[in-house]
Design a protein around this motif. Sequence first.
Motif, PDB file in Angstrom:
ATOM      1  N   TYR A  62       0.858  -1.187   0.000  1.00 25.58           N
ATOM      2  CA  TYR A  62       0.000   0.000   0.000  1.00 25.58           C
ATOM      3  C   TYR A  62       0.893   1.236   0.000  1.00 25.58           C
ATOM      4  CZ  TYR A  62      -4.168  -2.762   1.155  1.00 25.58           C
ATOM      5  OH  TYR A  62      -5.209  -3.637   1.140  1.00 25.58           O
ATOM      6  N   ARG A  63       0.718   2.091  -1.006  1.00 25.62           N
ATOM      7  CA  ARG A  63       1.553   3.281  -1.154  1.00 25.62           C
ATOM      8  C   ARG A  63       0.703   4.459  -1.601  1.00 25.62           C
ATOM      9  NH1 ARG A  63       4.485  -0.569  -3.817  1.00 25.62           N
ATOM     10  NH2 ARG A  63       3.970   0.247  -5.865  1.00 25.62           N
ATOM     11  N   ALA A  64       1.210   5.659  -1.332  1.00 23.60           N
ATOM     12  CA  ALA A  64       0.554   6.886  -1.779  1.00 23.60           C
ATOM     13  C   ALA A  64       1.619   7.835  -2.311  1.00 23.60           C
ATOM     14  CB  ALA A  64      -0.193   7.540  -0.629  1.00 23.60           C
ATOM     15  N   GLN A  65       1.250   8.593  -3.349  1.00 21.12           N
ATOM     16  CA  GLN A  65       2.174   9.558  -3.929  1.00 21.12           C
ATOM     17  C   GLN A  65       1.360  10.756  -4.414  1.00 21.12           C
ATOM     18  OE1 GLN A  65       4.368   8.068  -7.251  1.00 21.12           O
ATOM     19  NE2 GLN A  65       5.790   9.787  -7.276  1.00 21.12           N
ATOM     20  N   ALA A  66       1.754  11.954  -3.944  1.00 22.80           N
ATOM     21  CA  ALA A  66       1.060  13.177  -4.332  1.00 22.80           C
ATOM     22  C   ALA A  66       1.834  13.874  -5.440  1.00 22.80           C
ATOM     23  CB  ALA A  66       0.912  14.104  -3.137  1.00 22.80           C
ATOM     24  N   GLN A  67       1.112  14.261  -6.505  1.00 22.43           N
ATOM     25  CA  GLN A  67       1.703  15.010  -7.612  1.00 22.43           C
ATOM     26  C   GLN A  67       0.735  16.122  -7.989  1.00 22.43           C
ATOM     27  OE1 GLN A  67       1.886  11.826 -10.392  1.00 22.43           O
ATOM     28  NE2 GLN A  67       3.992  11.253  -9.852  1.00 22.43           N
ATOM     29  N   GLY A  68       1.095  17.347  -7.625  1.00 22.24           N
ATOM     30  CA  GLY A  68       0.215  18.473  -7.929  1.00 22.24           C
ATOM     31  C   GLY A  68      -1.101  18.344  -7.181  1.00 22.24           C
ATOM     32  N   ASN A  69      -2.217  18.370  -7.923  1.00 21.48           N
ATOM     33  CA  ASN A  69      -3.524  18.229  -7.272  1.00 21.48           C
ATOM     34  C   ASN A  69      -4.099  16.829  -7.478  1.00 21.48           C
ATOM     35  OD1 ASN A  69      -4.111  18.440  -9.979  1.00 21.48           O
ATOM     36  ND2 ASN A  69      -5.898  19.750  -9.677  1.00 21.48           N
ATOM     37  N   LYS A  70      -3.219  15.837  -7.665  1.00 23.34           N
ATOM     38  CA  LYS A  70      -3.646  14.442  -7.802  1.00 23.34           C
ATOM     39  C   LYS A  70      -2.908  13.607  -6.766  1.00 23.34           C
ATOM     40  CE  LYS A  70      -5.174  14.409 -12.502  1.00 23.34           C
ATOM     41  NZ  LYS A  70      -6.552  14.710 -12.281  1.00 23.34           N
ATOM     42  N   ILE A  94      -6.606   7.071  -8.600  1.00 25.24           N
ATOM     43  CA  ILE A  94      -6.186   8.461  -8.753  1.00 25.24           C
ATOM     44  C   ILE A  94      -7.270   9.340  -8.154  1.00 25.24           C
ATOM     45  CG2 ILE A  94      -5.589  10.282 -10.373  1.00 25.24           C
ATOM     46  CD1 ILE A  94      -4.544   8.024 -12.222  1.00 25.24           C
ATOM     47  N   PHE A  95      -6.904  10.042  -7.083  1.00 27.84           N
ATOM     48  CA  PHE A  95      -7.843  10.874  -6.339  1.00 27.84           C
ATOM     49  C   PHE A  95      -7.574  12.334  -6.675  1.00 27.84           C
ATOM     50  CE2 PHE A  95      -9.097  13.284  -2.566  1.00 27.84           C
ATOM     51  CZ  PHE A  95     -10.393  12.820  -2.390  1.00 27.84           C
ATOM     52  N   ASP A  96      -8.589  13.040  -7.193  1.00 26.02           N
ATOM     53  CA  ASP A  96      -8.454  14.465  -7.501  1.00 26.02           C
ATOM     54  C   ASP A  96      -8.674  15.269  -6.224  1.00 26.02           C
ATOM     55  OD1 ASP A  96      -7.971  14.200 -10.246  1.00 26.02           O
ATOM     56  OD2 ASP A  96     -10.114  13.940 -10.642  1.00 26.02           O
ATOM     57  N   VAL A  97      -7.698  16.077  -5.858  1.00 22.52           N
ATOM     58  CA  VAL A  97      -7.767  16.886  -4.648  1.00 22.52           C
ATOM     59  C   VAL A  97      -8.521  18.170  -4.969  1.00 22.52           C
ATOM     60  CG1 VAL A  97      -6.424  18.061  -2.877  1.00 22.52           C
ATOM     61  CG2 VAL A  97      -5.576  15.935  -3.860  1.00 22.52           C
ATOM     62  N   PRO A  98      -9.592  18.497  -4.218  1.00 27.22           N
ATOM     63  CA  PRO A  98     -10.342  19.719  -4.504  1.00 27.22           C
ATOM     64  C   PRO A  98      -9.547  20.970  -4.130  1.00 27.22           C
ATOM     65  CG  PRO A  98     -11.232  18.614  -2.577  1.00 27.22           C
ATOM     66  CD  PRO A  98     -10.181  17.717  -3.137  1.00 27.22           C
TER      67      PRO A  98
END
Length: 177
Positions: free
Chosen positions: A94-102, A114-118
């Motif tokens: 289980y991993r997470a990686q933030a790139q810009g607003n995704k 892929i989760f879109d950050v508001p």
Amino acid sequence: MSRIGKKPVELPSGVEASVSGQTVTVKGPKGSREFTATDDVSIVVEGNVVTIEPRGKSKRARQQWGMSRTMVANLVSGVTDGFKKELELSGVGYRAQAQGNKLTLNLGYSHDVIFDVPEGVTVTTPKQTEVIVEGIDQQLVGQVAANIREWRAPEPYKGKGIKYKGEYIFRKEGKKK
């Protein structure tokens, strides 16, 4: 009498509050937020103190009194300090990686989530197994954290999933022969 509603909201230095009608606008170093109260309460700004009083003695007025005071206090703490929710990922791979607003989550599915950050919220990943959600709107920060957690809520047998930092997961014993 509302114990919460009686307390005035102190404005720290660098924070301004203004009232127009039933709308309170609070400006601070992190941004600006506003809250519209119901007609059951009256809001007054005097110097660096915001006070809320009920209009009348009805049950609804007393309910709105405490709630409105808490909402104004949350506006003030949001524009000064901001709000933060920390999530932990536990599980093999289980991993997470933030790139810009995704936010890309690898949660054991056949595909990456892929989760879109508001807008109004920032998501950072200091480690691959940590996600930090920050912003000035308490409701929005909590909702984004809950939406991320919803993809893989922690399960009680192995404890795998996305949980809030410091959250206790009640563990169950598996089958016995």
